[in-house]
Scaffold this motif. Structure first.
Motif, PDB file in Angstrom:
ATOM      1  N   GLY A  45      -1.023   9.930   5.341  1.00 29.40           N
ATOM      2  CA  GLY A  45      -1.773   8.914   6.304  1.00 29.40           C
ATOM      3  C   GLY A  45      -2.809   7.960   4.936  1.00 29.40           C
ATOM      4  N   VAL A  46      -2.731   8.150   3.739  1.00 34.30           N
ATOM      5  CA  VAL A  46      -3.514   7.401   2.983  1.00 34.30           C
ATOM      6  C   VAL A  46      -2.812   6.071   2.818  1.00 34.30           C
ATOM      7  CG1 VAL A  46      -3.947   9.523   1.628  1.00 34.30           C
ATOM      8  CG2 VAL A  46      -2.092   8.157   0.950  1.00 34.30           C
ATOM      9  N   THR A  47      -3.662   5.196   2.235  1.00 30.82           N
ATOM     10  CA  THR A  47      -3.245   4.063   1.589  1.00 30.82           C
ATOM     11  C   THR A  47      -2.450   3.892   0.345  1.00 30.82           C
ATOM     12  OG1 THR A  47      -5.066   2.689   2.950  1.00 30.82           O
ATOM     13  CG2 THR A  47      -4.287   1.449   0.895  1.00 30.82           C
ATOM     14  N   ALA A  48      -1.474   3.235   0.187  1.00 28.72           N
ATOM     15  CA  ALA A  48      -0.795   3.162  -1.038  1.00 28.72           C
ATOM     16  C   ALA A  48      -1.594   2.496  -2.274  1.00 28.72           C
ATOM     17  CB  ALA A  48       0.621   2.713  -1.133  1.00 28.72           C
ATOM     18  N   LEU A  49      -1.900   1.095  -1.894  1.00 30.51           N
ATOM     19  CA  LEU A  49      -2.499   0.579  -2.840  1.00 30.51           C
ATOM     20  C   LEU A  49      -3.868   0.003  -2.493  1.00 30.51           C
ATOM     21  CD1 LEU A  49       0.636  -1.509  -3.986  1.00 30.51           C
ATOM     22  CD2 LEU A  49      -0.683  -0.004  -5.448  1.00 30.51           C
ATOM     23  N   ASP A  50      -4.930   0.442  -3.122  1.00 31.93           N
ATOM     24  CA  ASP A  50      -6.189   0.081  -2.454  1.00 31.93           C
ATOM     25  C   ASP A  50      -6.792  -0.846  -3.724  1.00 31.93           C
ATOM     26  OD1 ASP A  50      -8.800  -0.126  -1.187  1.00 31.93           O
ATOM     27  OD2 ASP A  50      -8.820   1.910  -0.770  1.00 31.93           O
ATOM     28  N   VAL A  51      -7.035  -2.245  -3.706  1.00 37.74           N
ATOM     29  CA  VAL A  51      -7.517  -3.006  -4.427  1.00 37.74           C
ATOM     30  C   VAL A  51      -9.183  -3.267  -4.226  1.00 37.74           C
ATOM     31  CG1 VAL A  51      -7.384  -5.153  -5.758  1.00 37.74           C
ATOM     32  CG2 VAL A  51      -5.577  -3.800  -4.914  1.00 37.74           C
ATOM     33  N   ALA A  52      -9.971  -3.108  -5.307  1.00 35.76           N
ATOM     34  CA  ALA A  52     -11.263  -3.466  -5.001  1.00 35.76           C
ATOM     35  C   ALA A  52     -11.466  -5.187  -4.939  1.00 35.76           C
ATOM     36  CB  ALA A  52     -12.143  -3.037  -6.027  1.00 35.76           C
ATOM     37  N   ASP A  53     -12.901  -5.547  -4.660  1.00 37.14           N
ATOM     38  CA  ASP A  53     -13.035  -6.802  -4.479  1.00 37.14           C
ATOM     39  C   ASP A  53     -13.264  -7.625  -5.806  1.00 37.14           C
ATOM     40  OD1 ASP A  53     -13.099  -9.395  -2.991  1.00 37.14           O
ATOM     41  OD2 ASP A  53     -15.529  -8.775  -2.707  1.00 37.14           O
ATOM     42  N   GLN A  55       2.998  10.356   8.365  1.00 42.17           N
ATOM     43  CA  GLN A  55       1.774  10.276   8.899  1.00 42.17           C
ATOM     44  C   GLN A  55       1.282   8.768   8.835  1.00 42.17           C
ATOM     45  OE1 GLN A  55      -0.897  13.518   8.187  1.00 42.17           O
ATOM     46  NE2 GLN A  55      -2.489  12.453   8.736  1.00 42.17           N
ATOM     47  N   SER A  56       0.697   8.334   9.911  1.00 39.38           N
ATOM     48  CA  SER A  56       0.248   6.909   9.987  1.00 39.38           C
ATOM     49  C   SER A  56      -0.822   6.457   9.127  1.00 39.38           C
ATOM     50  CB  SER A  56      -0.023   6.539  11.459  1.00 39.38           C
ATOM     51  OG  SER A  56      -0.166   4.999  11.567  1.00 39.38           O
ATOM     52  N   SER A  57      -0.579   5.313   8.315  1.00 38.15           N
ATOM     53  CA  SER A  57      -1.675   4.903   7.372  1.00 38.15           C
ATOM     54  C   SER A  57      -2.414   3.811   8.074  1.00 38.15           C
ATOM     55  CB  SER A  57      -1.037   4.337   6.216  1.00 38.15           C
ATOM     56  OG  SER A  57      -0.478   5.306   5.380  1.00 38.15           O
ATOM     57  N   ASP A  58      -3.567   3.661   8.017  1.00 41.58           N
ATOM     58  CA  ASP A  58      -4.222   2.417   8.535  1.00 41.58           C
ATOM     59  C   ASP A  58      -3.876   1.245   7.834  1.00 41.58           C
ATOM     60  OD1 ASP A  58      -6.797   1.289  10.307  1.00 41.58           O
ATOM     61  OD2 ASP A  58      -7.176   0.587   8.119  1.00 41.58           O
ATOM     62  N   ALA A  59      -3.617   1.178   6.688  1.00 44.90           N
ATOM     63  CA  ALA A  59      -3.015   0.196   5.865  1.00 44.90           C
ATOM     64  C   ALA A  59      -2.472   0.531   4.778  1.00 44.90           C
ATOM     65  CB  ALA A  59      -4.365  -0.685   5.353  1.00 44.90           C
TER      66      ALA A  59
END
Length: 581
Positions: A340-348, A364-368
């Motif tokens: 359920g993790v996010t695959a790519l998480d980019v900072a601002d 397992q469902s990922s939020d994004a």
């Protein structure tokens, strides 16, 4: 994506036959790496024009034979040609990328043919997904190449001397051309919709429902609704996709194009494109089997990522925190987030470039699945926006997959350049309660611009936009096929969910060339009150919209936008609205 006939054409029996044929194909020979070349893993083939033509051709044929029908297979391949001339037939199957390694497209000439045909499931190309070509100069022997594809494909930085046919005579549903020069005529054939951006064509023949041009010279003028051409003369802001190349000294580089503003034509025809070479030594080269921990360690050290063809399971998100980071996938490299993790998480941060990846939802469902900027991001990136190029997302199809949202954009000024966000309508792990997904694209950032937005089958609003001054150039959508009944698919007092929804508080938004289709085969009595939902005010503008009820009226879209236009139903399949308000 299907059409009325195709809803039944991609049958379970055909898919099983495809899988059997793919499994029986002789695998291609192991990739060879010449002295001095980097090790790009087992699924990258680098050809030199001094190689024996028969050897090159037999390798290409073996890759195609394995990938021809492997719609949900695990094979991933990149075929790279060093500068020179090649008399070969290049036929692209699933999960195959073909690219030239020159600084300019003309540096690599293919003098036989570079093509995609409708031979995966018989005639027709409705499922010709996940493949692409770039940075090559085809000179087809017959004078015409065929590029018969649908979603999740790309045809970039191509200098084609000749004509281009976009279908094989059977059904075809849409695609993307960018930064290309086609000296002859492009024939769209049966393509339902298409977008061509920052290109030059010798002419354009044909249309069906939704043909869009942005910054493309010699393209037909806007004439929507009849014929349904939409032409935006200038591209407001774009960055072309980064690409791998070999310089004249034999050094391997990744060229990162600069941002272009108010542009038209290709980035390279008059002179070499503006941008920066990044030495391949500044990249961590990921090969199949690499873990998220390994990739995150490289990112934390300030490395860029080159992800070679393969399927990568991620136990943690890939955290991209440094400005100007490049994450470049080859051969439709595929990321699967586990747990359920996010695959790519980019900072601002400024200037992140992500390109050439398929993100496949985990069980397992990922939020994004992809997040650009954390919630509440508000830094300006006007001068150096982050961009996504050929980033595709799939929920189900290759197996059970779940996600609340496919791509979430919280940062400002982000550019998305060709994406297909697909909740699968066929394949494995498909069903209303199996491959669950609320929304394809969720945008809260301001000044976000999207070219080539393909979003299909999600269970609530396909696109939900609350950021200001958003712009979309081309939108293609199918609503979900499988709501069990009307009560299971309502947004409050509204029947059904819109395909594209702009929040009530938004003051400025604009979109061009939009199509949404219903094919509610689970219950044809289901109604969507509107395909496009937006506040009615002068700063929120839509151009060239249509809706269609497929299958002779499998479901109803009551209105095109809000309470304007329509219906699309069993009696009137196609409805169009030229502008709104």
């Amino acid at each position: 994506m299907t059409t009325p006939a195709a809803a039944a054409s991609t049958t379970t029996a055909e898919r099983a036959a495809s899988a059997t044929t793919a499994a029986a194909a002789t695998p291609p020979p192991p990739a060879q790496h010449a002295a001095g070349d980097p090790d790009l893993g087992p699924n990258v083939y680098v050809f030199d024009s001094s190689m024996d033509t028969d050897t090159v051709q037999s390798t290409l044929d073996a890759i195609f034979a394995q990938q021809k029908q492997a719609e949900f297979g695990t094979g991933r391949y990149a075929v790279l040609f060093k500068p020179g001339g090649y008399d070969v037939d290049v036929n692209l199957g699933y999960y195959t990328q073909v690219a030239g390694l020159g600084a300019q497209p003309a540096d690599v000439t293919i003098s036989n043919t570079l093509h995609v045909d409708g031979d995966a499931h018989g005639k027709g190309t409705l499922t010709n997904f996940w493949r692409g070509a770039e940075n090559i100069h085809p000179v087809p022997r017959s004078g015409t190449d065929r590029w018969a594809v649908s979603q999740a494909t790309f045809y970039r930085r191509i200098y084609l001397t000749g004509n281009l046919q976009l279908d094989d005579g059977g059904y075809s549903s849409g695609g993307f051309i960018a930064d290309s020069l086609i000296t002859g005529q492009v024939s769209s054939g049966t393509q339902q919709q298409w977008i061509t951006r920052n290109s030059v064509v010798g002419g354009w023949l044909g249309f069906n429902w939704n043909i869009v041009f942005v910054g493309t010279d010699n393209a037909p003028a806007t004439s929507f609704p009849s014929p349904p051409f939409t032409n935006v003369a200038r591209t407001p802001v774009v960055r072309e996709k980064p690409f791998l190349h070999v310089d004249k000294a034999g050094a391997w580089q990744v060229f990162v194009p600069a941002v272009r503003r108010d542009s038209h034509n290709t980035s390279w025809e008059a002179q070499r494109a503006a941008g920066t070479d990044v030495p391949l030594g500044d990249f961590h080269i990921a090969q199949p089997g690499a873990s998220a921990a390994e990739l995150n360690s490289a990112l934390a050290q300030g490395k860029h990522l080159l992800i070679t063809p393969g399927v990568y399971h991620l136990a943690q998100p890939l955290k991209i925190t440094e400005p100007d980071t490049v994450v470049l996938g080859l051969g439709l490299a595929t990321l699967i987030p586990d747990g359920g993790v996010t695959a790519l998480d980019v900072a601002d941060v400024d200037g992140v470039k992500i390109a050439g990846l398929l993100v496949d939802a985990g069980a397992q469902s990922s939020d994004a699945l992809v997040r650009v900027g954390p919630d509440g991001s508000r830094h300006s990136h006007t001068h150096n926006p982050s961009s996504l190029h050929d980033v595709f997302v799939r929920v189900g199809g290759a197996g059970v997959g779940k996600a609340k949202n496919s791509i979430v954009v919280n940062s400002d000024d982000v550019i998305i350049d060709n994406t297909w966000l697909w909740r699968a309508d066929h394949g494995s792990g498909v069903g209303w309660t199996k491959n669950t997904s609320d929304t394809g694209l969720l945008v809260s950032g301001d000044d976000v611009t999207v070219y080539g937005l393909f979003v299909e089958h999600h269970q609530k609003a396909q696109v939900s936009w609350s950021g200001e001054r958003g712009r979309t150039y081309f939108f293609q959508n199918e609503m979900p096929y499988d709501p069990p009944n009307q009560a299971a698919w309502n947004e409050g007092a509204h029947r059904g969910w819109p395909a594209y929804e702009v929040a009530d508080g938004v003051r400025e938004h604009e979109a061009w060339g939009l199509g949404s289709y219903c094919n509610l085969t689970s219950d044809p009595t289901i109604v969507a009150d509107r395909a496009f939902a937006a506040p009615r005010r002068s700063g929120v503008r839509f151009h060239s919209m249509l809706t269609f009820s497929l299958g002779g009226g499998q479901g109803t879209i009551a209105h095109v936008i809000n309470t304007t236009g329509g219906p699309s139903d069993a009696e009137v399949g196609l409805a169009k609205v030229t502008s709104y308000p």
